[in-house]
Write an enzyme that holds these catalytic residues in place. Structure first.
Site, short mmCIF file in Angstrom:
data_model
loop_
_atom_site.label_atom_id
_atom_site.label_comp_id
_atom_site.label_asym_id
_atom_site.label_seq_id
_atom_site.Cartn_x
_atom_site.Cartn_y
_atom_site.Cartn_z
N GLY A 112 -3.54 -6.57 16.94
CA GLY A 112 -2.14 -6.25 16.72
C GLY A 112 -1.93 -5.23 15.64
O GLY A 112 -0.85 -5.16 15.04
N HIS B 23 -2.31 7.35 -4.79
CA HIS B 23 -2.50 6.21 -3.90
C HIS B 23 -2.54 4.94 -4.74
O HIS B 23 -3.03 4.96 -5.88
CB HIS B 23 -3.82 6.35 -3.13
CG HIS B 23 -4.46 5.04 -2.81
ND1 HIS B 23 -5.42 4.46 -3.62
CD2 HIS B 23 -4.27 4.17 -1.78
CE1 HIS B 23 -5.79 3.30 -3.10
NE2 HIS B 23 -5.12 3.10 -1.99
N ARG C 39 -0.91 -2.25 13.41
CA ARG C 39 0.24 -1.35 13.45
C ARG C 39 -0.25 0.03 13.00
O ARG C 39 -0.25 0.37 11.81
CB ARG C 39 1.36 -1.87 12.54
CG ARG C 39 2.69 -1.18 12.80
CD ARG C 39 3.82 -1.94 12.08
NE ARG C 39 5.11 -1.49 12.54
CZ ARG C 39 5.81 -0.51 11.99
NH1 ARG C 39 5.33 0.15 10.96
NH2 ARG C 39 7.00 -0.17 12.47
N ASN D 279 -2.71 0.35 -4.09
CA ASN D 279 -2.48 -0.83 -3.25
C ASN D 279 -2.84 -2.08 -4.02
O ASN D 279 -3.70 -2.06 -4.91
CB ASN D 279 -3.26 -0.74 -1.92
CG ASN D 279 -4.74 -1.01 -2.09
OD1 ASN D 279 -5.18 -2.16 -2.02
ND2 ASN D 279 -5.53 0.03 -2.30
N ARG E 37 -3.29 -6.34 -3.03
CA ARG E 37 -3.34 -7.22 -1.86
C ARG E 37 -3.96 -8.58 -2.18
O ARG E 37 -4.72 -8.72 -3.14
CB ARG E 37 -4.12 -6.54 -0.73
CG ARG E 37 -5.56 -6.21 -1.09
CD ARG E 37 -6.24 -5.34 -0.06
NE ARG E 37 -7.63 -5.05 -0.45
CZ ARG E 37 -7.98 -4.07 -1.27
NH1 ARG E 37 -7.06 -3.27 -1.77
NH2 ARG E 37 -9.25 -3.89 -1.58
N SER F 7 0.85 -1.18 0.00
CA SER F 7 0.00 0.00 0.00
C SER F 7 0.89 1.23 0.00
O SER F 7 1.88 1.29 0.74
CB SER F 7 -0.90 0.01 1.24
OG SER F 7 -1.73 1.16 1.24
#
Length: 350
Positions: A306, A129, A308, A131, A133, A115
């Protein structure tokens, strides 16, 4: 090295790290006197790892001249994570991903992707932009499979991604170049791919409370798998198998540098005024509004155990502005109004 017989998760992981290296190298080559991107490798305690490549200039001391770098802020991030997907995250994802079974318990997942968001300093150089995935959900492996180091059966998988251009000032030749390059990457994978994903992009990157798009579009796609897709007719020409879809994602990813870097190189030193900067910061405010209020990726990332946060919120600009009832963009025949016209009425650029 992964090959066509390797598991898809291994092939995707290898590709996104290679793409990250190529993109960061292109930006560093464009502005060799600027600080290098900061490479930050990290691990996720719940499973997985990643590497963030972030560009930022240290805040200047008082009285120092402003920085002259091409980029103001940017990030090209890779994450390859796995673990258990909790029921709330599954529930949210099922609304947008028809291939996910009706699951009420936590299940193993794997996600890998790249990303990026680039915010140039010059008001005439557009933000971008992109991304790409891959997401995979598996059954909980049996004790025998765990002992043998095997994974559970894949019960859902899909690819997603895209990219869009967000200028403060409209240069039609830039818009045409961006869309033409992306279309050329899409066309070998099916005649219905670009028009479908372009329309999807115009609809997705839209700010309802403003009644305007975030930018001038590109492509957006999600939930690409072997199952029928709600955006395509049954006989549409498009990639369908995992290998075909992965080939398309690689072509789209490889098109990022030639679609954007020539535009940045052309606009990064265009003369600008304080009024131009004011408009740029207002447009960045719109960018923030979309990413924090509507973007599915931001919401999912913050819900994932979790999470980030630094990487998730990397997309936000270093500086933005909001004005109460601003008059900029409302006066006819101004360059600001010219941009607003295409943000309210998406245009076919190619």
């Amino acid at each position: 090295m992964a090959d066509a017989e390797s598991p898809m998760r291994q092939r995707v992981e290898e590709y996104v790290y290679k793409l990250q290296d190529n993109i960061v190298a292109a930006f560093e080559k464009l502005d060799p006197n600027a600080p290098a991107f900061k490479r930050d490798s990290w691990t996720r305690p719940q499973g997985g790892a990643g590497r963030s490549c972030v560009f930022a200039v240290p805040f200047p001391p008082e009285g120092a001249p402003p920085p002259q770098t091409v980029l103001e802020k940017g990030g090209v991030n890779v994450s390859v994570v796995h673990g258990m997907l909790p029921p709330p995250a599954i529930k949210q994802m099922r609304a947008d991903h028809s291939s996910i079974p009706d699951i009420t318990t936590a299940v193993p997942f794997f996600a890998a992707g790249l990303s990026l968001v680039i915010h140039p300093r010059n008001p005439h150089a557009p933000t971008v932009h992109a991304n790409y995935r891959y997401f995979e959900i598996t059954e909980e492996p049996t004790e025998e499979e765990k002992a043998a180091g095997k994974l559970g059966k894949v019960i859902a998988w899909w690819f997603g991604g895209g990219g869009d251009l967000t200028p403060s000032y409209l240069y039609e030749e830039d818009a045409v170049h961006f869309h033409k390059t992306i279309k050329a990457a899409c066309d070998p994978h099916g005649a219905d791919v670009y028009p479908t994903f372009k329309k999807w992009c115009d609809e997705y990157f839209f700010i309802p409370h403003r009644g305007e798009a975030r930018g001038i579009g590109g492509i957006f796609f999600d939930d690409l798998c072997a199952e029928p897709h709600k955006r395509f007719a049954d006989d549409a020409k498009r990639p369908r198998s995992a290998d075909e879809i992965f080939a398309f994602v690689k072509t789209a990813g490889d098109a990022f540098v030639p679609s954007y870097v020539p535009i940045l190189e052309r606009r990064c030193r265009t003369p600008s005024t304080e009024a131009d900067r004011r408009w740029q910061l207002l447009r960045r405010g719109r960018y923030v509004e979309f990413n924090l209020v509507y973007d599915r990726g931001t919401k999912f990332g913050l819900m994932t155990p979790g999470a980030r946060v630094e990487s998730i919120l990397m997309s936000l600009p270093e500086v933005a502005r909001w004005e109460y009832m601003s008059d900029l963009g409302t006066e006819a025949e101004t360059r600001e109004a010219q941009l607003m016209e295409v943000l309210k009425t998406p245009r076919a650029w190619v």
